[in-house]
Design a protein around this motif. Structure first.
Motif, PDB file in Angstrom:
ATOM      1  N   ALA A  38    -146.100  88.299 -15.625  1.00 37.16           N
ATOM      2  CA  ALA A  38    -147.227  88.908 -14.920  1.00 37.16           C
ATOM      3  C   ALA A  38    -147.969  89.907 -15.799  1.00 37.16           C
ATOM      4  O   ALA A  38    -149.140  90.187 -15.579  1.00 37.16           O
ATOM      5  N   ASP A  39    -147.288  90.462 -16.823  1.00 36.28           N
ATOM      6  CA  ASP A  39    -147.919  91.413 -17.727  1.00 36.28           C
ATOM      7  C   ASP A  39    -148.630  90.742 -18.900  1.00 36.28           C
ATOM      8  O   ASP A  39    -149.296  91.402 -19.675  1.00 36.28           O
ATOM      9  N   ALA A  40    -148.449  89.426 -19.036  1.00 34.88           N
ATOM     10  CA  ALA A  40    -149.039  88.713 -20.161  1.00 34.88           C
ATOM     11  C   ALA A  40    -150.559  88.760 -20.061  1.00 34.88           C
ATOM     12  O   ALA A  40    -151.120  88.840 -18.975  1.00 34.88           O
ATOM     13  N   PRO A  41    -151.247  88.708 -21.207  1.00 35.38           N
ATOM     14  CA  PRO A  41    -152.704  88.723 -21.176  1.00 35.38           C
ATOM     15  C   PRO A  41    -153.246  87.518 -20.399  1.00 35.38           C
ATOM     16  O   PRO A  41    -152.666  86.445 -20.433  1.00 35.38           O
ATOM     17  N   ALA A  42    -154.348  87.713 -19.708  1.00 37.08           N
ATOM     18  CA  ALA A  42    -154.956  86.629 -18.939  1.00 37.08           C
ATOM     19  C   ALA A  42    -155.514  85.573 -19.880  1.00 37.08           C
ATOM     20  O   ALA A  42    -156.090  85.886 -20.904  1.00 37.08           O
ATOM     21  N   THR A  43    -155.315  84.329 -19.510  1.00 37.09           N
ATOM     22  CA  THR A  43    -155.920  83.234 -20.243  1.00 37.09           C
ATOM     23  C   THR A  43    -156.570  82.310 -19.231  1.00 37.09           C
ATOM     24  O   THR A  43    -156.014  82.058 -18.177  1.00 37.09           O
ATOM     25  N   ALA A  44    -157.743  81.833 -19.550  1.00 34.86           N
ATOM     26  CA  ALA A  44    -158.456  80.960 -18.621  1.00 34.86           C
ATOM     27  C   ALA A  44    -157.832  79.571 -18.587  1.00 34.86           C
ATOM     28  O   ALA A  44    -157.804  78.934 -17.555  1.00 34.86           O
ATOM     29  N   GLU A  73    -153.532  70.818 -19.344  1.00 30.56           N
ATOM     30  CA  GLU A  73    -154.413  71.981 -19.402  1.00 30.56           C
ATOM     31  C   GLU A  73    -154.774  72.346 -17.972  1.00 30.56           C
ATOM     32  O   GLU A  73    -155.171  71.480 -17.185  1.00 30.56           O
ATOM     33  N   VAL A  74    -154.619  73.618 -17.651  1.00 34.68           N
ATOM     34  CA  VAL A  74    -154.776  74.088 -16.282  1.00 34.68           C
ATOM     35  C   VAL A  74    -155.766  75.247 -16.242  1.00 34.68           C
ATOM     36  O   VAL A  74    -155.675  76.165 -17.055  1.00 34.68           O
ATOM     37  N   VAL A  75    -156.683  75.206 -15.277  1.00 35.71           N
ATOM     38  CA  VAL A  75    -157.633  76.292 -15.066  1.00 35.71           C
ATOM     39  C   VAL A  75    -157.617  76.647 -13.579  1.00 35.71           C
ATOM     40  O   VAL A  75    -157.892  75.790 -12.735  1.00 35.71           O
ATOM     41  N   VAL A  76    -157.279  77.892 -13.275  1.00 36.70           N
ATOM     42  CA  VAL A  76    -157.369  78.382 -11.900  1.00 36.70           C
ATOM     43  C   VAL A  76    -158.852  78.656 -11.648  1.00 36.70           C
ATOM     44  O   VAL A  76    -159.423  79.562 -12.228  1.00 36.70           O
ATOM     45  N   GLU A  77    -159.461  77.836 -10.794  1.00 33.77           N
ATOM     46  CA  GLU A  77    -160.906  77.931 -10.578  1.00 33.77           C
ATOM     47  C   GLU A  77    -161.292  78.951  -9.517  1.00 33.77           C
ATOM     48  O   GLU A  77    -162.319  79.614  -9.642  1.00 33.77           O
ATOM     49  N   HIS A  78    -160.499  79.032  -8.451  1.00 39.55           N
ATOM     50  CA  HIS A  78    -160.856  79.926  -7.352  1.00 39.55           C
ATOM     51  C   HIS A  78    -159.589  80.394  -6.645  1.00 39.55           C
ATOM     52  O   HIS A  78    -158.679  79.603  -6.401  1.00 39.55           O
ATOM     53  N   VAL A  79    -159.555  81.678  -6.329  1.00 36.63           N
ATOM     54  CA  VAL A  79    -158.454  82.262  -5.561  1.00 36.63           C
ATOM     55  C   VAL A  79    -159.078  82.951  -4.352  1.00 36.63           C
ATOM     56  O   VAL A  79    -159.887  83.863  -4.503  1.00 36.63           O
ATOM     57  N   GLY A  80    -158.712  82.473  -3.173  1.00 36.25           N
ATOM     58  CA  GLY A  80    -159.201  83.081  -1.941  1.00 36.25           C
ATOM     59  C   GLY A  80    -158.075  83.817  -1.241  1.00 36.25           C
ATOM     60  O   GLY A  80    -156.996  84.029  -1.808  1.00 36.25           O
ATOM     61  N   ALA A  81    -158.309  84.181  -0.011  1.00 38.76           N
ATOM     62  CA  ALA A  81    -157.310  84.925   0.759  1.00 38.76           C
ATOM     63  C   ALA A  81    -156.059  84.100   1.031  1.00 38.76           C
ATOM     64  O   ALA A  81    -154.947  84.639   1.064  1.00 38.76           O
ATOM     65  N   ILE A 107    -155.970  85.181 -13.929  1.00 38.75           N
ATOM     66  CA  ILE A 107    -155.972  84.079 -14.900  1.00 38.75           C
ATOM     67  C   ILE A 107    -157.092  83.080 -14.621  1.00 38.75           C
ATOM     68  O   ILE A 107    -157.061  81.961 -15.113  1.00 38.75           O
ATOM     69  N   THR A 108    -158.098  83.500 -13.884  1.00 36.77           N
ATOM     70  CA  THR A 108    -159.275  82.647 -13.691  1.00 36.77           C
ATOM     71  C   THR A 108    -160.208  82.806 -14.893  1.00 36.77           C
ATOM     72  O   THR A 108    -160.140  83.810 -15.606  1.00 36.77           O
ATOM     73  N   PRO A 109    -161.087  81.844 -15.132  1.00 34.78           N
ATOM     74  CA  PRO A 109    -162.040  81.995 -16.247  1.00 34.78           C
ATOM     75  C   PRO A 109    -162.871  83.269 -16.138  1.00 34.78           C
ATOM     76  O   PRO A 109    -163.144  83.914 -17.137  1.00 34.78           O
ATOM     77  N   ASP A 110    -163.273  83.656 -14.914  1.00 31.88           N
ATOM     78  CA  ASP A 110    -164.044  84.892 -14.754  1.00 31.88           C
ATOM     79  C   ASP A 110    -163.253  86.100 -15.208  1.00 31.88           C
ATOM     80  O   ASP A 110    -163.781  86.990 -15.858  1.00 31.88           O
ATOM     81  N   ALA A 111    -161.952  86.143 -14.891  1.00 29.19           N
ATOM     82  CA  ALA A 111    -161.117  87.272 -15.297  1.00 29.19           C
ATOM     83  C   ALA A 111    -161.006  87.324 -16.813  1.00 29.19           C
ATOM     84  O   ALA A 111    -161.061  88.393 -17.411  1.00 29.19           O
ATOM     85  N   ALA A 112    -160.873  86.167 -17.444  1.00 30.36           N
ATOM     86  CA  ALA A 112    -160.769  86.139 -18.903  1.00 30.36           C
ATOM     87  C   ALA A 112    -162.058  86.642 -19.544  1.00 30.36           C
ATOM     88  O   ALA A 112    -162.027  87.357 -20.537  1.00 30.36           O
ATOM     89  N   ARG A 113    -163.208  86.264 -18.972  1.00 30.64           N
ATOM     90  CA  ARG A 113    -164.485  86.749 -19.512  1.00 30.64           C
ATOM     91  C   ARG A 113    -164.607  88.263 -19.346  1.00 30.64           C
ATOM     92  O   ARG A 113    -165.042  88.952 -20.250  1.00 30.64           O
ATOM     93  N   HIS A 114    -164.199  88.769 -18.186  1.00 27.31           N
ATOM     94  CA  HIS A 114    -164.269  90.207 -17.949  1.00 27.31           C
ATOM     95  C   HIS A 114    -163.321  90.947 -18.878  1.00 27.31           C
ATOM     96  O   HIS A 114    -163.647  92.006 -19.393  1.00 27.31           O
ATOM     97  N   ASP A 115    -162.136  90.356 -19.116  1.00 28.82           N
ATOM     98  CA  ASP A 115    -161.149  90.988 -20.003  1.00 28.82           C
ATOM     99  C   ASP A 115    -161.685  91.043 -21.432  1.00 28.82           C
ATOM    100  O   ASP A 115    -161.571  92.038 -22.114  1.00 28.82           O
TER     101      ASP A 115
END
Length: 157
Positions: free
Chosen positions: A4-10, A85-93, A145-153
């Protein structure tokens, strides 16, 4: 460092080989096994980041696939080295949508796509199967670990 502490990757990658159980009598991957392989790669990616099924169960939930699309591109064969290859695209409630690709690693280092798909998981109660919210720590981890999070990071550094 915990997962959980690992750097985010898209894009997460997981490696393995096509096994006998994945193939039909001619040694070609049976169409139904692509779905299982894609799901395995997705769940391994979640596990690598501390959001696997065991962690979700500890927090009182389970995941169920509610939607699946698969596109078959090329056949795989027994003992082919493959990468997911895996990309988490969307995380909702209560839902997570993930894109995954199954690629054969060629001897020259290139990759050939065998299949790709999108899986939508819903958080469910482990006993009743009814919908529940994603546990907050799991939702936070998956959003990281979503692409948006990686861009923000990347933009923050």
């Amino acid at each position: 460092m915990t997962p959980a502490d690992a750097p985010a990757t898209a894009v997460g990658t997981v490696r393995r080989r096509i096994e006998h159980v994945d193939t039909d009598a001619s040694g070609v991957v049976h169409f139904s096994r692509y779905v299982s392989l894609l799901e395995t790669f997705v769940l391994d990616h979640f596990e690598e980041h501390g959001a696997g099924l065991a962690r979700i169960a500890e927090l009182g939930a389970d995941l169920a696939v509610t939607e699946l699309t698969v596109r078959y591109r090329r056949p795989g064969a027994y003992r082919d080295p493959i990468v997911g290859e895996v990309v988490v695209e969307h995380v909702g409630a209560a839902r997570v949508r993930v894109a995954a690709s199954l690629l054969r690693e060629e001897t020259n280092g290139s990759r050939t796509e065998l299949a790709s798909g999108t899986l939508t998981f819903a958080a469910v109660h482990p006993t009743t199967g009814g919908p529940v919210p994603l546990p907050p720590t799991v939702r936070h981890t998956l959003k990281g670990i979503t692409p948006d999070a990686a861009r923000h990071d990347t933009a923050a550094h």
